[in-house]
Design an enzyme around this catalytic site. Structure first.
Site, PDB file in Angstrom:
ATOM      1  N   GLU A  62      53.549  63.331  60.877  1.00 48.08           N
ATOM      2  CA  GLU A  62      55.134  62.953  61.220  1.00 48.08           C
ATOM      3  C   GLU A  62      55.189  61.507  61.821  1.00 48.08           C
ATOM      4  O   GLU A  62      55.833  60.766  61.620  1.00 48.08           O
ATOM      5  CB  GLU A  62      55.814  63.987  62.337  1.00 48.08           C
ATOM      6  CG  GLU A  62      55.992  65.304  61.730  1.00 48.08           C
ATOM      7  CD  GLU A  62      56.265  66.403  62.806  1.00 48.08           C
ATOM      8  OE1 GLU A  62      56.718  67.347  62.540  1.00 48.08           O
ATOM      9  OE2 GLU A  62      55.941  66.082  63.977  1.00 48.08           O
ATOM     10  N   ASP A 253      62.127  73.386  56.052  1.00 51.41           N
ATOM     11  CA  ASP A 253      62.208  74.732  55.627  1.00 51.41           C
ATOM     12  C   ASP A 253      63.334  75.593  56.180  1.00 51.41           C
ATOM     13  O   ASP A 253      63.957  74.946  56.819  1.00 51.41           O
ATOM     14  CB  ASP A 253      60.725  75.646  56.223  1.00 51.41           C
ATOM     15  CG  ASP A 253      60.923  75.342  57.499  1.00 51.41           C
ATOM     16  OD1 ASP A 253      60.255  74.306  57.872  1.00 51.41           O
ATOM     17  OD2 ASP A 253      61.347  76.375  58.194  1.00 51.41           O
TER      18      ASP A 253
HETATM   19  N1  SAH Z   1      50.602  73.453  60.170  1.00 48.20           N
HETATM   20  C1  SAH Z   1      50.610  72.628  61.301  1.00 48.20           C
HETATM   21  C2  SAH Z   1      51.363  73.396  62.433  1.00 48.20           C
HETATM   22  C3  SAH Z   1      52.820  73.544  62.124  1.00 48.20           C
HETATM   23  S1  SAH Z   1      53.642  74.307  63.440  1.00 48.20           S
HETATM   24  C4  SAH Z   1      49.231  72.088  61.803  1.00 48.20           C
HETATM   25  O1  SAH Z   1      48.304  72.534  61.109  1.00 48.20           O
HETATM   26  O2  SAH Z   1      49.134  71.222  62.357  1.00 48.20           O
HETATM   27  C5  SAH Z   1      55.429  73.537  63.054  1.00 48.20           C
HETATM   28  C6  SAH Z   1      55.651  72.214  63.512  1.00 48.20           C
HETATM   29  O3  SAH Z   1      56.839  71.610  62.455  1.00 48.20           O
HETATM   30  C7  SAH Z   1      56.258  72.160  64.687  1.00 48.20           C
HETATM   31  O4  SAH Z   1      55.948  70.851  65.426  1.00 48.20           O
HETATM   32  C8  SAH Z   1      57.642  72.476  64.696  1.00 48.20           C
HETATM   33  O5  SAH Z   1      58.315  71.809  65.604  1.00 48.20           O
HETATM   34  C9  SAH Z   1      58.009  72.131  63.180  1.00 48.20           C
HETATM   35  N2  SAH Z   1      58.638  73.093  62.464  1.00 48.20           N
HETATM   36  C10 SAH Z   1      59.024  72.921  61.162  1.00 48.20           C
HETATM   37  N3  SAH Z   1      59.607  74.136  60.731  1.00 48.20           N
HETATM   38  C11 SAH Z   1      59.709  75.131  61.779  1.00 48.20           C
HETATM   39  C12 SAH Z   1      60.262  76.320  61.869  1.00 48.20           C
HETATM   40  N4  SAH Z   1      60.655  76.981  60.694  1.00 48.20           N
HETATM   41  N5  SAH Z   1      60.014  76.999  62.950  1.00 48.20           N
HETATM   42  C13 SAH Z   1      59.560  76.200  64.010  1.00 48.20           C
HETATM   43  N6  SAH Z   1      59.115  75.082  64.095  1.00 48.20           N
HETATM   44  C14 SAH Z   1      59.135  74.521  62.745  1.00 48.20           C
END
Ligand code: SAH
Length: 381
Positions: A62, A253
């Site tokens: 991001e 999502d």
């Molecule tokens: N796969 C990532 C971690 C993802 S955690 C890695 O390996 O680093 C998800 C991140 O995206 C968090 O920072 C959160 O704020 C955001 N996010 C996106 N979709 C989300 C959802 N449905 N629920 C919670 N957080 C979500």
């Protein structure tokens, strides 16, 4: 997955059981909270122009597009305490001093991004301690959106308020229960949302990517549009330090959609981060040198009836929202749909047209940014 296995009536039962611990809120308490909300509103829109902005971002995917777009320089040596994983950049946008901080990575677990509330709140606190309080702090990132409140992949939202949906602390007086939710209000920025072509809505935070049935229930009770893992934690720090705060979240999502969250999130992360980049740019250029109060709702705020929620396996049916909660924090939880060509900006500069192509039943997006670096297309694939 758990959400898919547990029935809606069972969820309601759990919720009622939990609510049963809390009591009715007295009218004196309501007046006290309303007075508190009025004081907070004054702090939300201070009478000075926005000259310094601090962005806090959880994931490298991001933050990189932001660093690139604004040509930011990494601050070295690190301004943080030894051992802190945070990374800071600095630059200038339209006369604004811009600091961007990223929560870094955790080497103990395969160098994953330091997502979620702990890292975000400590990172922001450390950044304010290092650089001083900004005129505006933004929790920028990706998020899940609720189709039942009109969110689609590729949409971007500004927070109207931020809450926690997993801090359940029932108590006899009801103080801890509401403390758990947090109810951190953002400045009213409806005109700004219209100007830059984003939506506004309630952003709900927890430390989990998934959601158990009670989380979903509580998010619905707050009229949540956006679910993510950092905003309310950052908002708490900002409220404590009297720093105006807003979350800017790009939807990767659909929480109440048919696709598995992780798969959909990963498929759309890059494109949603690019949309975030474009909207962050538009926001910063718009607010630079202006009073936040100038961007408040101007009466043209529309609250379209949310489209009927499509039947989705992950989403239990929504019961009537608990009336007490809406009444106590002074917000209505509505979602404002922004358009690109509505209210003119208060700044002298002509509004910049930012065309957004949005239509879709599909839940994957791709981004195409025009040669001017401003116009872009969201392609649904
Ligand atoms: N796969 C990532 C971690 C993802 S955690 C890695 O390996 O680093 C998800 C991140 O995206 C968090 O920072 C959160 O704020 C955001 N996010 C996106 N979709 C989300 C959802 N449905 N629920 C919670 N957080 C979500």
């Amino acid at each position: 997955m758990v959400a898919r296995l547990v029935s809606a009536p069972f969820t309601r039962f759990l919720y009622q059981k939990w609510k049963g611990f809390s009591r009715e809120v007295s009218s004196r308490e309501l007046v006290r909270r309303a007075r508190g909300a009025a004081t907070v509103m004054t702090a939300l829109t201070p009478p000075s122009a926005v000259k310094r902005v601090l962005l806090v971002v959880a994931m490298e995917q991001e933050v990189r597009p932001l660093v690139q777009r604004f040509g930011l320089e990494q601050i070295q040596p690190s301004p943080f305490l030894r051992g802190a994983p945070f990374v800071a950049w600095m630059g200038e946008v339209e006369g604004l001093v811009l600091h961007v901080v990223w929560c870094g990575r955790d080497p103990r677990f395969g160098n994953v991004n330091n997502v979620a509330t702990t890292a975000a709140s400590v990172c922001l606190y450390a950044a304010v301690a290092a650089f001083g309080a900004p005129d505006l702090c933004i929790s920028a990132g990706t998020a899940g959106g609720f189709a039942s409140s009109g969110a689609r992949v590729g949409d971007v939202y500004l927070s109207s308020k931020c809450v926690f949906h997993s801090r359940r602390i029932p108590d006899a007086a009801g103080h801890l229960e509401e403390y758990g939710f947090g109810h951190y209000r953002s400045p009213p920025l409806g005109k700004l949302a219209s100007h830059i072509g984003v939506k506004t809505g309630v952003v709900s935070t927890s430390d989990s990517l998934d959601a158990v049935p009670m989380d979903l229930e509580l998010m619905r009770s707050e009229g949540t549009s956006i679910k993510e893992m950092e905003a309310a934690a950052v908002a708490w720090v900002c409220q404590t330090l009297s720093v105006p705060f807003v979350a800017l979240k790009s939807v990767t999502d659909i929480v109440d959609g048919p696709r598995a969250t992780r798969e959909e999130f990963e498929a759309n992360l890059e494109a949603a981060s690019l949309v975030l980049q474009v909207k962050t740019d538009a926001l910063l250029r718009a607010v630079a040198g202006t009073l936040l109060a100038q961007w408040a709702n101007d009466g043209s705020r529309t609250a379209p009836a949310a489209p009927a929620a499509p039947a989705a396996p992950a989403a239990p049916a929504a019961p009537a929202a608990p009336a007490a909660r809406r009444a106590t924090d002074g917000t209505d939880g509505t979602t404002t749909t922004a358009t690109n060509n509505s209210a003119p900006p208060p700044a002298a500069e002509a509004p910049r047209a930012i065309p957004t192509v949005v239509d879709s039943s599909s839940s994957s997006v791709a981004m195409s940014i025009g040669p001017d670096g401003q116009s872009f297309e969201v392609l649904r694939v």
